[in-house]
Design an enzyme around this catalytic site. Structure first.
Site, mmCIF file in Angstrom:
data_model
loop_
_atom_site.group_PDB
_atom_site.id
_atom_site.type_symbol
_atom_site.label_atom_id
_atom_site.label_comp_id
_atom_site.label_asym_id
_atom_site.label_seq_id
_atom_site.Cartn_x
_atom_site.Cartn_y
_atom_site.Cartn_z
ATOM 1 N N MET A 121 0.751 -1.319 0.046
ATOM 2 C CA MET A 121 0.003 -0.101 0.128
ATOM 3 C C MET A 121 0.797 1.320 -0.010
ATOM 4 O O MET A 121 0.436 2.407 0.301
ATOM 5 C CB MET A 121 -0.739 -0.059 1.125
ATOM 6 C CG MET A 121 -1.859 -1.295 1.086
ATOM 7 S SD MET A 121 -3.337 -0.957 1.876
ATOM 8 C CE MET A 121 -2.800 -0.490 3.774
ATOM 9 N N GLN B 138 -2.859 -12.335 7.693
ATOM 10 C CA GLN B 138 -3.004 -12.078 6.378
ATOM 11 C C GLN B 138 -2.425 -13.092 5.494
ATOM 12 O O GLN B 138 -2.640 -13.760 4.468
ATOM 13 C CB GLN B 138 -2.772 -10.524 5.913
ATOM 14 C CG GLN B 138 -2.253 -10.321 4.631
ATOM 15 C CD GLN B 138 -2.117 -8.867 4.314
ATOM 16 O OE1 GLN B 138 -2.742 -7.879 4.284
ATOM 17 N NE2 GLN B 138 -0.972 -8.584 4.038
ATOM 18 N N SER C 2 3.942 1.241 7.942
ATOM 19 C CA SER C 2 3.737 2.565 7.575
ATOM 20 C C SER C 2 3.083 3.420 8.549
ATOM 21 O O SER C 2 3.260 4.950 8.464
ATOM 22 C CB SER C 2 3.011 2.480 6.171
ATOM 23 O OG SER C 2 3.633 1.747 5.252
ATOM 24 N N GLY D 84 10.808 -2.887 5.569
ATOM 25 C CA GLY D 84 9.909 -4.081 5.761
ATOM 26 C C GLY D 84 9.594 -4.427 4.284
ATOM 27 O O GLY D 84 9.947 -5.591 3.900
ATOM 28 N N HIS D 85 9.140 -3.411 3.699
ATOM 29 C CA HIS D 85 8.661 -3.593 2.257
ATOM 30 C C HIS D 85 9.607 -4.040 1.371
ATOM 31 O O HIS D 85 9.853 -5.154 0.467
ATOM 32 C CB HIS D 85 8.025 -2.360 1.606
ATOM 33 C CG HIS D 85 6.726 -1.945 2.422
ATOM 34 N ND1 HIS D 85 6.576 -0.723 3.002
ATOM 35 C CD2 HIS D 85 5.637 -2.527 2.061
ATOM 36 C CE1 HIS D 85 5.519 -0.707 3.427
ATOM 37 N NE2 HIS D 85 4.829 -1.451 3.064
ATOM 38 N N LEU E 223 6.618 3.224 1.615
ATOM 39 C CA LEU E 223 7.521 2.041 1.852
ATOM 40 C C LEU E 223 8.541 2.456 2.887
ATOM 41 O O LEU E 223 9.105 3.155 3.067
ATOM 42 C CB LEU E 223 8.231 1.687 0.386
ATOM 43 C CG LEU E 223 7.156 1.538 -0.835
ATOM 44 C CD1 LEU E 223 7.931 1.338 -1.894
ATOM 45 C CD2 LEU E 223 6.289 0.211 -0.523
ATOM 46 N N HIS E 224 8.984 1.251 3.446
ATOM 47 C CA HIS E 224 10.051 1.035 4.389
ATOM 48 C C HIS E 224 10.871 -0.288 4.266
ATOM 49 O O HIS E 224 10.642 -0.587 3.420
ATOM 50 C CB HIS E 224 9.286 1.075 5.795
ATOM 51 C CG HIS E 224 8.657 0.455 6.182
ATOM 52 N ND1 HIS E 224 8.611 -0.922 6.329
ATOM 53 C CD2 HIS E 224 7.075 0.398 6.284
ATOM 54 C CE1 HIS E 224 7.559 -1.820 6.548
ATOM 55 N NE2 HIS E 224 6.338 -0.895 6.430
ATOM 56 N N LYS F 288 5.035 -9.906 9.396
ATOM 57 C CA LYS F 288 4.361 -8.922 10.161
ATOM 58 C C LYS F 288 2.817 -8.905 10.230
ATOM 59 O O LYS F 288 2.441 -8.943 11.262
ATOM 60 C CB LYS F 288 5.027 -7.677 9.817
ATOM 61 C CG LYS F 288 4.064 -6.432 10.248
ATOM 62 C CD LYS F 288 4.354 -5.758 11.242
ATOM 63 C CE LYS F 288 3.960 -4.502 11.693
ATOM 64 N NZ LYS F 288 2.556 -4.366 11.379
ATOM 65 N N ASP F 289 2.283 -9.318 9.100
ATOM 66 C CA ASP F 289 0.814 -9.609 9.089
ATOM 67 C C ASP F 289 0.479 -10.799 8.776
ATOM 68 O O ASP F 289 0.263 -11.556 7.810
ATOM 69 C CB ASP F 289 0.330 -8.746 7.804
ATOM 70 C CG ASP F 289 0.615 -7.234 7.902
ATOM 71 O OD1 ASP F 289 -0.235 -6.420 8.568
ATOM 72 O OD2 ASP F 289 1.493 -6.807 7.230
#
Ligand code: AMP
Length: 364
Positions: free
Chosen positions: A27, A151, A184, A33-34, A30-31, A147-148
């Site tokens: 989404m 999901q 985020s 993690g992405h 970005l950081h 992290k998710d």
């Protein structure tokens, strides 16, 4: 790097792209993690596509859809630097054209508990948009963060149930140096709230240490984490769940997830760690998809013995291999609780194999 905004253009570009094709759905804003997902895709795929789409259908009424942080220019610069081939940035009407009526929904406890309970409709929005992205981009591999964790499990379920020919890759949570899971949404936190948010990773870390010290009662772990969190967080849930079904477990046996969610000020945060505990002299060598061999109690002993060095999250592949061989020989079994890092999925006790898989899958 191409920036693509329409479904037609994306479909055409995919047709001409050399495979394997890797997709990283995001989404935006970005950081690291992405970017860890993007780097894994880059290492394993001929063509890397990143999607940036703040998906309205996965936000509930009163949630932060409108104010969700966005910075497309910076995102594109980061992705260009990371060597991405194409960024798919569709407008909402591209993903949900007029008359759109197709929903993809995984049902049952997996989507009804935890995030599903606290964010009704959230997973239906996630599976609908991810299924649509899968159809448009037709990736061979798709990369998601642990992290998710729920999901990720929902997407694995959807992919299996629809017999989609995409390999779903789950990668470790990337944290700030002080332990806060990158998100985020962290940008919403004031300095004081950010300090308070640290209680989440600390509470999960405390539970890891308890498991490493022999605690197996999930009720005790839930209680300790909840009481710690309540000092700083408005808790939504603390759960010790099976990592595939997301049903609550009573004991830590094998690998389970410890998950927590709550609000710090107006910001909702989630985090989780994987806990592992094996009994008997010979722990199972086969683990389910996505499993990671964790260090737990072995780690301090191995560090003292000079087998490895550095912090737990700084473990490199060679150190991992060394620890596998060394600790495996020393202890003759796997012992552990969740932390960061670790080998990839193991088949048999060949550490060389584990090492190769880790390099290819980056954390499994
Ligand atoms: P989002 O943009 O929040 O939808 O996240 C896009 C992808 O990045 C999802 O698969 C997330 O699980 C993953 N992700 C988000 N934060 C992290 C993190 N701290 N570490 C690893 N993956 C993450």
């Amino acid at each position: 790097m191409r920036t693509i905004t329409t479904v037609d253009e994306m479909t055409a570009a995919r047709g001409a792209a050399p495979g394997p094709v890797g997709l990283v759905p995001t989404m935006g804003f970005l950081h690291e993690g992405h970017l860890s997902l993007v780097r894994a895709a880059r290492a394993e795929c001929e063509t890397v596509v990143v999607s940036i789409f703040v998906n309205p259908t996965q936000f509930g009424p009163g949630e932060d859809f409108e104010r969700y942080p966005r910075d497309e220019e910076n995102d594109l610069a980061l992705l260009r630097d990371a060597g991405v081939d194409a960024v798919f940035v569709p407008a909402a009407e591209e993903m949900y054209p007029p008359g759109f009526a197709e929903w993809v929904e995984v049902r049952g406890p997996l989507t009804e508990r935890l995030e599903g309970e606290h964010r009704p409709g959230h997973f239906r929005g996630v599976t609908t948009v991810v299924a649509r992205l899968f159809r448009i981009v037709r990736p061979d591999r798709a990369y998601f963060g642990r992290k998710d964790a729920q999901q990720l499990a929902v997407i694995r379920r959807m992919t299996a149930d629809l017999s989609l020919s995409v390999e779903v890759v789950g990668l470790a949570t990337v944290r700030e140096p002080d332990g806060l899971a990158m998100s985020s949404r962290n940008v919403y936190l004031s300095p004081e709230e950010r300090e308070r948010a640290l209680v989440i990773s600390r509470a999960l870390g405390e539970a890891e240490r308890m498991v490493a010290a022999g605690e197996r009662d999930a009720g005790v772990l839930r209680e300790v984490v909840r009481r710690t969190l309540e000092l700083a967080v408005a808790v939504d849930y603390v759960s010790v769940s099976d990592e595939v079904t997301f049903e609550e477990v009573e004991r830590v046996e094998g690998a389970v997830l410890l998950l927590a969610a709550g609000r710090v000020g107006g910001t909702r945060l989630i985090d989780n760690v994987r806990l592992e505990a094996y009994s008997g002299l010979h722990a199972p060598q086969h683990e389910r998809e996505g499993a990671v061999w964790r260090m737990g109690m072995v780690w301090p002993a191995a560090r003292e013995a000079g087998l490895v060095s550095g912090g737990r999250s700084g473990l490199g592949p060679f150190a991992t291999w060394g620890l596998c061989g060394g600790a495996g020989a020393m202890f003759g079994r796997r012992v552990g609780s969740a932390s960061t890092g670790g080998c990839g999925r193991t088949r048999g006790s060949r550490c060389g194999h584990t090492w190769r898989r880790r390099r290819r899958r980056r954390g499994g």
